[in-house]
Write an enzyme that holds these catalytic residues in place. Structure first.
Site, PDB file in Angstrom:
ATOM      1  N   HIS A 144      51.593  25.837  36.931  1.00 28.24           N
ATOM      2  CA  HIS A 144      52.475  26.322  36.240  1.00 28.24           C
ATOM      3  C   HIS A 144      52.570  26.330  35.029  1.00 28.24           C
ATOM      4  O   HIS A 144      51.675  25.696  34.356  1.00 28.24           O
ATOM      5  CB  HIS A 144      53.389  25.718  36.244  1.00 28.24           C
ATOM      6  CG  HIS A 144      55.091  25.545  36.139  1.00 28.24           C
ATOM      7  ND1 HIS A 144      56.068  26.276  36.079  1.00 28.24           N
ATOM      8  CD2 HIS A 144      55.640  25.205  34.165  1.00 28.24           C
ATOM      9  CE1 HIS A 144      57.362  26.797  35.241  1.00 28.24           C
ATOM     10  NE2 HIS A 144      56.864  25.939  34.230  1.00 28.24           N
ATOM     11  N   VAL A 166      48.423  64.810  51.560  1.00 27.05           N
ATOM     12  CA  VAL A 166      49.058  64.179  52.880  1.00 27.05           C
ATOM     13  C   VAL A 166      47.752  63.734  53.503  1.00 27.05           C
ATOM     14  O   VAL A 166      47.966  64.004  54.600  1.00 27.05           O
ATOM     15  CB  VAL A 166      49.063  66.298  52.932  1.00 27.05           C
ATOM     16  CG1 VAL A 166      50.642  66.356  52.349  1.00 27.05           C
ATOM     17  CG2 VAL A 166      48.238  67.245  53.451  1.00 27.05           C
TER      18      VAL A 166
END
Ligand code: FAD
Length: 476
Positions: free
Chosen positions: A453, A279
């Site tokens: 690419h 938490v």
């Protein structure tokens, strides 16, 4: 050891050890005091990050992801694995070795840079004076004198009164990284980065994982589109995320943790083999300074500092998790460098607006700069471009088509204000966004840049093109 130094650094986490090394590089005589003791009872440098945080969690995320891929994804590639099995003990041994190599590595770096190390608890008792009590013997072992002192004492997990830690049953994040068997059912309190990462590890290895989150909104600090994509993806992976679910009480009985929580429908009960409390973390700001001095803290007990990380005590600085700001290793490290330079008489600034955040789920969630919601609140008109990984050739080749990249640009100046990524390797992709934003790039600058690419980075290019509605590989 001569006890007069230019700088005493208290804490050897990523904030403190980086500060110490940079101070030494700048010619300052530096000592770093750290009290961390590992499972073997030995002093271990690196703080939370290396011992029980960033590094061990990523080691287990990697191992569990490989298992999950072999189990679920290899078949798509035409690969079959005979008798796949998880050996958690071996997985943990690998993780422990990674931690040991890196923590030992800091000791080597300290030696190479002539940073002295003392394993013990440090307290600032007067201006320029630090007393150190050896962690093992609890004896006062050193009184150190220094012109400048850096507090880098980090943070500790927040505890819940309704779920007191109990060996083997109710665990904090550190203990949750040490399990030697895959539990059948785990409940995690808290759907933040740590809860989701721990949940991912154990769910991939076969646990049934329920995450209880008190807030109504999932990942409120994340761009809402990405948060909703991530939530859907994690639920599909098997995480049972229950929002608006507030823990009421816990009880360990008959080798199970019985959990009572409240949600919209009222009181609910469930039982688990382990309960993990995730938490959040609180600053280690107590007991660093003796009562003789006043170290100003904010209402959440973080050490108050100015924009050079100077505290309310002259020549005492504070950096990392113990001061306000994102509780992230890289933020603390950069503060450490800034303070070291400042002490050496140089001036550098830290751009707090451009600190990247990452949640290491699969796909990863990474972001930097403003969300669309924040731009709206600040009344900034924006143009938004995005590109889905589904349209990326590389993502298809990798069979990793889940996710998207989103770029937010100022509508007037075209300057990039925020980049948000939900994608495999988002933690790596976000670095190029931070760099672009540091260079004050516009979306046009990115659009005019050549990307190799086929790469995932091309999706950043396409998202930038999409800001001006001229993406090539999707309909605008
Ligand atoms: P710490 O790392 O907490 O180090 C502080 C050190 O100071 C400790 O060694 C402590 O023993 C010592 N100390 C404290 N008081 C004294 C004293 N009085 N005298 C001597 N020594 C003292 N962050 C990321 O950026 N990326 C992640 O992927 C990431 N994953 C995480 C996963 C988990 C499970 C957890 C728990 C945290 C994660 N974090 C991550 C957060 C990250 O670990 C912290 O932000 C970071 O460690 C803070 O660094 P620090 O140097 O400020 O403090």
């Amino acid at each position: 050891m001569a006890n007069d130094y230019d700088v005493v650094v208290i804490g050897a986490g990523p904030a403190g050890y980086v500060a110490a090394i940079r101070c030494a590089q700048l010619g300052l005589k530096t000592v770093c005091v750290d009290e961390w003791i590992n499972h073997q009872g030995e002093g271990s440098l690196g703080g939370t990050c290396l011992n029980v945080g960033c590094i061990p969690s990523k080691a287990l995320l990697e191992s569990s992801h490989l298992y999950h891929q072999a189990d679920k994804d290899f078949a798509e590639h035409g690969l079959s694995v005979k008798s796949l099995a998880v050996d958690v003990v071996k997985m943990q041994q690998r993780k422990d070795q990674v931690v040991k190599d890196l923590t030992d590595g800091i000791a080597t770096l300290f030696k190479a840079n002539k940073v002295d190390i003392i394993h013990g608890r440090a307290t600032i008792v007067a201006t320029g004076t630090v007393e150190v009590v050896e962690r093992k013997t609890r004896n006062l072992s050193h009184t150190l004198k220094a012109k400048d002192i850096i507090i880098a004492t980090g943070s500790s997990p927040v505890r819940l009164p309704q779920a007191k830690l109990k060996d083997d049953y109710i665990l904090d994040s550190a203990a949750a990284l040490e399990l030697k068997q895959v539990p059948k059912r785990i409940c995690i309190i808290g759907a933040g980065a740590i809860g989701l990462e721990l949940g991912s590890v154990w769910s991939r290895l076969g646990s049934e994982v329920v995450i209880l989150e008190a807030m109504q909104k999932f990942l409120p600090i994340v761009d809402s589109k990405l948060a909703s994509l991530a939530k859907r993806s994690l639920i599909k992976q098997g995480l049972d995320i229950r929002l608006n679910a507030r823990l009421v009480s816990t009880r360990v009985k008959a080798k199970k943790v019985h959990v009572v929580y409240e949600d919209k429908a009222g009181e609910q009960q469930d039982s688990f083999d382990k309960l993990i409390i995730a938490v959040g973390r609180k600053p280690n700001s107590e007991r660093v300074v003796s009562d003789a001095l006043t170290l100003e803290l904010d209402e959440r007990r973080f050490v108050l500092v100015d924009d050079r990380c100077q505290t309310s005590i002259p020549n005492v600085y504070a950096i990392g998790d113990v001061v306000p700001g994102p509780m992230l290793a890289h933020k603390g490290s950069e503060e450490g460098i800034m303070v070291a330079e400042h002490i050496a008489g140089n001036e550098i600034e830290l751009n707090y607006d451009l600190i990247p955040s990452v949640i290491y789920t699969h796909p990863e969630i990474a972001w930097c700069g403003m969300t669309e919601e924040q731009c709206k609140d600040a009344a900034i008109d924006v143009n938004v471009g995005s590109f889905p990984l589904l349209a990326s050739g590389r993502a298809r080749a990798m069979a990793e088509t889940e996710g998207m990249i989103k770029i937010i640009a100022d509508a007037k100046t075209d300057r990039v204000l925020g980049v948000h990524i939900f994608s495999v390797h988002a933690s790596e992709l976000i670095a190029q966004a931070v760099l672009m934003m540091e260079m004050q790039a516009t979306s046009e600058d990115i659009a005019l840049t050549v990307f190799a690419h086929p790469t995932l980075s091309e999706s950043m290019h396409e998202a930038a093109l999409s800001v001006q509605k001229r993406a090539i590989h999707i309909k605008n």
